[in-house]
Write a protein that holds these residues in place. Sequence first.
Motif, PDB file in Angstrom:
ATOM      1  N   HIS A 103       1.118  -1.409   0.254  1.00 17.20           N
ATOM      2  CA  HIS A 103       0.010  -0.439   0.328  1.00 17.20           C
ATOM      3  C   HIS A 103       0.800   1.468  -0.379  1.00 17.20           C
ATOM      4  O   HIS A 103       1.075   1.536   1.247  1.00 17.20           O
ATOM      5  N   GLN A 105       1.724   7.352  -0.558  1.00 19.21           N
ATOM      6  CA  GLN A 105       3.240   9.353  -1.114  1.00 19.21           C
ATOM      7  C   GLN A 105       3.315  10.509  -0.269  1.00 19.21           C
ATOM      8  O   GLN A 105       4.211  10.676  -0.527  1.00 19.21           O
ATOM      9  N   HIS A 160       4.973   1.109  -8.118  1.00 21.57           N
ATOM     10  CA  HIS A 160       3.428   1.354  -8.279  1.00 21.57           C
ATOM     11  C   HIS A 160       3.189   2.465  -8.977  1.00 21.57           C
ATOM     12  O   HIS A 160       2.174   3.290  -8.294  1.00 21.57           O
ATOM     13  N   ARG A 161       3.809   2.518 -10.055  1.00 20.87           N
ATOM     14  CA  ARG A 161       3.360   4.191 -10.575  1.00 20.87           C
ATOM     15  C   ARG A 161       3.484   5.553 -10.393  1.00 20.87           C
ATOM     16  O   ARG A 161       3.144   5.812 -10.879  1.00 20.87           O
ATOM     17  N   LEU A 162       4.684   6.066  -9.733  1.00 18.94           N
ATOM     18  CA  LEU A 162       4.391   6.688  -9.181  1.00 18.94           C
ATOM     19  C   LEU A 162       5.429   8.254  -9.180  1.00 18.94           C
ATOM     20  O   LEU A 162       6.852   7.854  -9.286  1.00 18.94           O
ATOM     21  N   ARG A 200      -6.420   2.446 -17.707  1.00 17.19           N
ATOM     22  CA  ARG A 200      -6.008   2.924 -15.935  1.00 17.19           C
ATOM     23  C   ARG A 200      -4.537   3.137 -15.668  1.00 17.19           C
ATOM     24  O   ARG A 200      -3.702   3.442 -15.552  1.00 17.19           O
ATOM     25  N   TRP A 201      -3.993   1.633 -16.063  1.00 20.87           N
ATOM     26  CA  TRP A 201      -2.632   1.134 -15.690  1.00 20.87           C
ATOM     27  C   TRP A 201      -1.727   1.215 -16.997  1.00 20.87           C
ATOM     28  O   TRP A 201      -0.488   1.054 -16.910  1.00 20.87           O
ATOM     29  N   CYS A 231       1.125   6.852 -15.493  1.00 16.45           N
ATOM     30  CA  CYS A 231       1.278   7.190 -13.606  1.00 16.45           C
ATOM     31  C   CYS A 231      -0.020   7.386 -13.002  1.00 16.45           C
ATOM     32  O   CYS A 231      -0.546   8.243 -13.100  1.00 16.45           O
ATOM     33  N   ARG A 232       0.064   6.364 -11.965  1.00 20.02           N
ATOM     34  CA  ARG A 232      -0.526   6.834 -11.201  1.00 20.02           C
ATOM     35  C   ARG A 232      -0.897   8.249 -10.105  1.00 20.02           C
ATOM     36  O   ARG A 232       0.323   9.267 -10.804  1.00 20.02           O
ATOM     37  N   ASP A 233      -2.444   8.422 -10.711  1.00 17.78           N
ATOM     38  CA  ASP A 233      -2.591   9.688 -10.362  1.00 17.78           C
ATOM     39  C   ASP A 233      -2.098  10.612 -11.000  1.00 17.78           C
ATOM     40  O   ASP A 233      -1.989  11.889 -11.475  1.00 17.78           O
ATOM     41  N   SER A 234      -2.275  10.748 -12.475  1.00 15.93           N
ATOM     42  CA  SER A 234      -1.951  11.477 -13.585  1.00 15.93           C
ATOM     43  C   SER A 234      -2.320  11.341 -15.713  1.00 15.93           C
ATOM     44  O   SER A 234      -2.158  10.037 -15.298  1.00 15.93           O
TER      45      SER A 234
END
Length: 549
Positions: free
Chosen positions: A218, A221, A250-252, A484-485, A488-491
């Motif tokens: 989990h 960020q 995690h694509r952060l 979605r994947w 990048c996460r949230d981007s």
Amino acid sequence: MRRPRGELGSRAPRPTEGATCAGPGESWSPSPNSMLRVLLAAQASAAQLSGLLLLPPIQPFCLGPSKWGDRPPGGGPHAGPAQGLQRLLEQARSPGELVRWLGQNPTKVRAHHYPVALRRLGQLLGSRPRPPPVEQTSLQDLSQLIIRNCPSFDIHTIHVCLHLAVLLGFPSDAPLVCALERERRFRLPLKPPPPLQPVLRGGQRLEAALSCPHFLRHPQQHLIRSLAEARPEELTPHVMVRLAQHLARHRLREPQLLEAIAHFLVVQEAQLSSKVVQKLVLPFGRLNYFPLEQQFMPCLERILAREAGAAPLATVNILMSLCQLRCLPSRALQFVFSPGFISHISGTPHAPIVRRYLSLLDTAVELELPGYQGPRLPRRQKVPIFPQPLITDRARCKYSHKDIVAEGLRQLLGEEKYRQDLTVPPGYCTDFLLCVSSSGAVLPVRTQDPFLPYPPRSCPQGQAASQPTTQDPAQRVVLMLQERWHFCRDSRVLLGSRALRERHLGLLGYQLLPLPFEELESQRGLHQLKSYLRQKLQALGLRWGPEGG
């Protein structure tokens, strides 16, 4: 001869109206109002109340057989006179009568009779906010009986009695509650003392945080951002590698932390091997992020020049990350395409993956470096780059929109007018491919060559990447699912591998039609999806006949 009042066998009165007890397969529980009164009274401590609320529900057989005749599993000691005493307790008309039944039949009383008595007491007192003085004495007598006998109770009976006592309004410091609580704690298994935790300092704290399984599953960020503010003396190569791997996994796309990794790479250049550098560079390519650190590329070029021959796989991995960033150093390319390097890796266990990466690098040179004059990968060494959908797509196929889009295209165009999962030269797998005439008509794929030539025919310098590079009158339109994947996460930034594929397909001459996941998720049902696809295709000027079936 009449039996004296109070002995077993005398005829008991009928239960009064409202005095209900659990039937077969049912469990008794207090009314919500009685529980609310207890909580609002705040007589018990917060710890006790929280523990009581987590107690297991009362099972009927644990309280003994009821008037319906159900017996505990296996018969056991609750049958016979004990069952008759339970009926008397369930039908008692006053607290005094409860105490009398328990006190005058000591040889017949079992542990499960005391919860039955407390339950019946709650029913008798439920309609009276405060019992008269005579019944206060009966309450004290009942409490003393339970206190005397609770050492013989099992843990479940203790839990039930404690639960009922609190619901009846006994305060937390009442002798009954204290005695039951003491017995409950006495029966709890002893917990071993927690092991002494070593004192962690500097980089050890960061490494321990990143090694925690919960943190790996989990990602948080805000913690990642705080790690970017660590002091330089706390940062070690191992810690920075953990951070880089975590960001990539995690694509952060955290610019602050990525800049910290780039700065660390420049400062520690002399102490870093190419095997460590490949892990530090990985998130930049995967997350499609080019750092602001001005010495980032000169530093990597020096490391590649110094250690390219010592670690072939690490060298190719670094170049793959730079390829996603469109920053390929010519000197390193000349080295990996040299006959000596290719001969050296041919006999190694990682030769197949290196050949695939070299094929991708050669494609990037062909499409993106027109001024490159060095050696190239020999044709016999080339292999398809990505001959099948990527691993992430295969792993998440049940979440993909590919199946419903395929059904929409089948009903909209017909099966003969599109191809799904077709791999086009030099080895890119396409989601859906259409062949379109110069007038915009969608053509049956079987009547056309779906592939554009590779290498592409030369085009004037500066031509847009999305324009075809062939003179073939038929265009090839590729529908690109952007799940979605793929970002990048949230981007809204595509991952490096996705951006590279779209960029190269455009340079090869394929016309791209992106299908973003937000638009696909907003379609409710197949009918709306078909309307959405129709609008998308018509916006490109495509036309076709009536819907196929």
